[in-house]
Motif scaffolding. Structure first.
Motif, PDB file in Angstrom:
ATOM      1  N   ARG A  36       5.750 -27.045 114.970  1.00 14.14           N
ATOM      2  CA  ARG A  36       6.007 -27.865 116.158  1.00 14.14           C
ATOM      3  C   ARG A  36       7.498 -27.794 116.510  1.00 14.14           C
ATOM      4  N   PRO A  37       7.871 -28.235 117.721  1.00 16.64           N
ATOM      5  CA  PRO A  37       9.291 -28.177 118.108  1.00 16.64           C
ATOM      6  C   PRO A  37      10.176 -29.044 117.212  1.00 16.64           C
ATOM      7  N   GLY A  40      12.988 -27.379 112.633  1.00 16.26           N
ATOM      8  CA  GLY A  40      14.002 -26.603 111.909  1.00 16.26           C
ATOM      9  C   GLY A  40      13.625 -25.145 111.700  1.00 16.26           C
ATOM     10  N   LYS A  41      12.800 -24.601 112.593  1.00 21.08           N
ATOM     11  CA  LYS A  41      12.373 -23.185 112.458  1.00 21.08           C
ATOM     12  C   LYS A  41      13.564 -22.240 112.618  1.00 21.08           C
ATOM     13  N   SER A  42      14.346 -22.476 113.684  1.00 23.26           N
ATOM     14  CA  SER A  42      15.486 -21.579 113.932  1.00 23.26           C
ATOM     15  C   SER A  42      16.538 -21.753 112.835  1.00 23.26           C
ATOM     16  N   SER A  43      16.699 -22.993 112.358  1.00 23.11           N
ATOM     17  CA  SER A  43      17.652 -23.228 111.259  1.00 23.11           C
ATOM     18  C   SER A  43      17.214 -22.446 110.030  1.00 23.11           C
ATOM     19  N   ILE A  55      19.895 -19.780 118.275  1.00 21.20           N
ATOM     20  CA  ILE A  55      20.466 -21.072 118.702  1.00 21.20           C
ATOM     21  C   ILE A  55      19.716 -22.238 118.056  1.00 21.20           C
ATOM     22  N   VAL A  56      20.494 -23.169 117.510  1.00 15.53           N
ATOM     23  CA  VAL A  56      19.935 -24.404 116.939  1.00 15.53           C
ATOM     24  C   VAL A  56      20.564 -25.565 117.688  1.00 15.53           C
ATOM     25  N   TYR A  59      17.826 -30.638 120.319  1.00 11.01           N
ATOM     26  CA  TYR A  59      16.828 -30.859 121.364  1.00 11.01           C
ATOM     27  C   TYR A  59      15.555 -30.049 121.125  1.00 11.01           C
ATOM     28  N   GLY A  61      12.434 -27.881 121.931  1.00 16.53           N
ATOM     29  CA  GLY A  61      12.216 -26.877 122.980  1.00 16.53           C
ATOM     30  C   GLY A  61      13.399 -25.947 123.143  1.00 16.53           C
ATOM     31  N   THR A  63      14.144 -23.112 121.369  1.00 19.69           N
ATOM     32  CA  THR A  63      13.716 -21.707 121.332  1.00 19.69           C
ATOM     33  C   THR A  63      12.570 -21.513 122.319  1.00 19.69           C
ATOM     34  N   GLY A  85       8.489 -23.568 119.474  1.00 20.27           N
ATOM     35  CA  GLY A  85       7.656 -24.620 118.878  1.00 20.27           C
ATOM     36  C   GLY A  85       6.372 -24.812 119.671  1.00 20.27           C
ATOM     37  N   ASP A 145      16.629 -33.167 102.788  1.00 23.23           N
ATOM     38  CA  ASP A 145      17.869 -33.932 102.520  1.00 23.23           C
ATOM     39  C   ASP A 145      17.804 -35.315 103.144  1.00 23.23           C
ATOM     40  N   LEU A 146      16.832 -35.533 104.082  1.00 28.04           N
ATOM     41  CA  LEU A 146      16.712 -36.841 104.748  1.00 28.04           C
ATOM     42  C   LEU A 146      15.645 -37.680 104.025  1.00 28.04           C
ATOM     43  N   THR A 167      12.365 -27.889 101.575  1.00 25.58           N
ATOM     44  CA  THR A 167      13.625 -27.182 101.824  1.00 25.58           C
ATOM     45  C   THR A 167      14.581 -28.046 102.649  1.00 25.58           C
ATOM     46  N   ILE A 170      20.314 -27.687 105.560  1.00 25.15           N
ATOM     47  CA  ILE A 170      21.680 -28.213 105.507  1.00 25.15           C
ATOM     48  C   ILE A 170      22.254 -27.991 104.107  1.00 25.15           C
TER      49      ILE A 170
HETATM   50  N1  GTP Z   1      18.981 -33.009 108.200  1.00 26.10           N
HETATM   51  C1  GTP Z   1      18.471 -31.823 108.495  1.00 26.10           C
HETATM   52  N2  GTP Z   1      18.459 -31.396 109.761  1.00 26.10           N
HETATM   53  C2  GTP Z   1      17.934 -30.179 110.024  1.00 26.10           C
HETATM   54  C3  GTP Z   1      17.401 -29.341 109.024  1.00 26.10           C
HETATM   55  N3  GTP Z   1      16.936 -28.220 109.609  1.00 26.10           N
HETATM   56  C4  GTP Z   1      17.187 -28.338 110.915  1.00 26.10           C
HETATM   57  N4  GTP Z   1      17.776 -29.517 111.196  1.00 26.10           N
HETATM   58  C5  GTP Z   1      18.194 -30.033 112.492  1.00 26.10           C
HETATM   59  O1  GTP Z   1      17.029 -30.209 113.290  1.00 26.10           O
HETATM   60  C6  GTP Z   1      17.332 -29.931 114.669  1.00 26.10           C
HETATM   61  C7  GTP Z   1      16.359 -28.881 115.202  1.00 26.10           C
HETATM   62  O2  GTP Z   1      16.592 -27.676 114.497  1.00 26.10           O
HETATM   63  P1  GTP Z   1      16.088 -26.268 115.059  1.00 26.10           P
HETATM   64  O3  GTP Z   1      16.324 -25.278 113.984  1.00 26.10           O
HETATM   65  O4  GTP Z   1      16.673 -25.978 116.405  1.00 26.10           O
HETATM   66  O5  GTP Z   1      14.531 -26.597 115.206  1.00 26.10           O
HETATM   67  P2  GTP Z   1      13.378 -25.657 115.825  1.00 26.10           P
HETATM   68  O6  GTP Z   1      12.144 -25.932 115.053  1.00 26.10           O
HETATM   69  O7  GTP Z   1      13.829 -24.259 115.933  1.00 26.10           O
HETATM   70  O8  GTP Z   1      13.198 -26.293 117.271  1.00 26.10           O
HETATM   71  P3  GTP Z   1      12.592 -25.622 118.609  1.00 26.10           P
HETATM   72  O9  GTP Z   1      13.306 -24.330 118.849  1.00 26.10           O
HETATM   73  O10 GTP Z   1      12.879 -26.638 119.634  1.00 26.10           O
HETATM   74  O11 GTP Z   1      11.134 -25.465 118.391  1.00 26.10           O
HETATM   75  C8  GTP Z   1      18.802 -29.488 114.685  1.00 26.10           C
HETATM   76  O12 GTP Z   1      19.584 -30.592 115.021  1.00 26.10           O
HETATM   77  C9  GTP Z   1      19.064 -29.045 113.263  1.00 26.10           C
HETATM   78  O13 GTP Z   1      20.424 -29.166 112.862  1.00 26.10           O
HETATM   79  C10 GTP Z   1      17.431 -29.819 107.672  1.00 26.10           C
HETATM   80  O14 GTP Z   1      16.977 -29.184 106.721  1.00 26.10           O
HETATM   81  N5  GTP Z   1      17.969 -31.066 107.468  1.00 26.10           N
END
Ligand code: GTP
Ligand code: MG
Length: 266
Positions: A36-37, A40-43, A55-56, A59, A61, A63, A85, A145-146, A167, A170
């Motif tokens: 889902r969006p 943290g997929k891109s992270s 890009i992370v 917000y 949406g 990616t 997502g 970590d949260l 996982t 961060i």
């Molecule tokens: N605390 C914490 N924040 C995280 C972690 N992974 C990602 N984030 C945060 O979560 C938010 C979304 O991260 P993205 O990697 O852009 O998430 P995504 O799933 O790719 O989102 P979409 O592209 O919108 O689908 C960002 O603010 C990240 O910094 C994590 O392991 N811990």
């Protein structure tokens, strides 16, 4: 006849496994990150790639399209795909992005299904995980970590066949374990393959897949007591594929030997 065909199908299926592994060794394991969006997929893609490849932002949406990058994990070639997502949407860009996510998932060897473990489970996760069916997958409970709010026990009970990792992108907790598991998809598969022959070209793999399908059809036909003439059609097709694979056309001789007891064509 049925036993003979089933044994040929089994040998072809082993060869197909070696073809898949040969293909992975040459082209890399294709790993798609889905979920889902904002989970943290891109992270995770950036973490595995050890670079800010995509890009992370905070917000949902962010990616919009699939992004593929080639990396190595413990020396093995891996192609990682970050995706948009998945969610209900009427936005045309998102609809196209999600269509591409689904296509990438279909083409992948392994799916990393990411969830935000700091949030309570979302009903869409259950449905999306169900949709993945038998697809090889690893469930990634990210943001460990949260403070944790996801019902991990329920996820484990509902997905007994999938490895599950906690996982953090961060602190990088759990990333190494996840990498070990991804590499396991390459090395474990290798251990499973007892065939010495490795088929690695796309053409050879397609020919084998078709031959396997034809022999499976013939086996099912034999089981349902179809007439030998009809079975011969599938066997001939399989032989054509295998002939093309080894560069010989041997159909008539083999068909004659296989069907002589049924007096086909007489
Ligand atoms: N605390 C914490 N924040 C995280 C972690 N992974 C990602 N984030 C945060 O979560 C938010 C979304 O991260 P993205 O990697 O852009 O998430 P995504 O799933 O790719 O989102 P979409 O592209 O919108 O689908 C960002 O603010 C990240 O910094 C994590 O392991 N811990
Ligand atoms: Mg993203």
């Amino acid at each position: 006849m049925e036993t003979q065909l089933a044994s040929i199908a089994q040998r072809l299926s082993k060869l197909l496994l070696s073809a898949r592994l040969g293909f992975i060794a040459k082209n890399g394991l294709k790993v798609v990150i889905a979920g889902r969006p904002n989970v943290g997929k891109s992270s995770l893609m950036n973490c595995l790639a050890r670079t800010d490849r995509v890009i992370v932002t905070p917000y949902a949406g962010t990616t919009r399209d699939t992004v593929e990058t080639q990396i190595q994990i413990q020396g093995f070639p891996v192609s990682i795909v970050d995706t948009a997502g998945i969610q209900e949407t009427s936005h045309p860009i998102e609809i196209e992005g999600i269509k591409r996510t689904k296509a990438a998932v279909f083409e992948s060897d392994v799916v990393l299904y990411v969830m935000d473990a700091s949030q309570e489970g979302h009903p869409d996760d259950d449905a999306l995980l169900r949709d993945l069916g038998d697809k090889p997958k690893i469930i990634v409970l990210n943001k460990c970590d949260l403070p944790q709010n996801v019902n991990e026990r329920r996820i484990r009970l509902q997905n007994k066949n999938a490895a599950i990792f906690n996982t953090s992108c961060i602190t990088h907790e759990g990333i190494e374990w996840l990498e070990n598991e991804i590499v396991g998809f390459i090395t474990h598969g290798k251990a499973q393959s007892s065939e010495e022959v490795v088929v690695s070209s796309v053409r050879q793999k397609h020919l084998l897949e078709k031959a396997f399908q034809n022999v499976t059809d013939a086996t099912n036909g034999a089981r349902s007591q179809l007439s030998p003439e009809l079975l011969a059609v599938d066997v001939r097709l399989a032989l054509d594929q295998l002939g093309a694979l080894v560069g010989e056309v041997v159909t008539d001789d083999i068909l004659e030997a296989l069907f002589s007891q049924f007096c086909v064509g007489k």
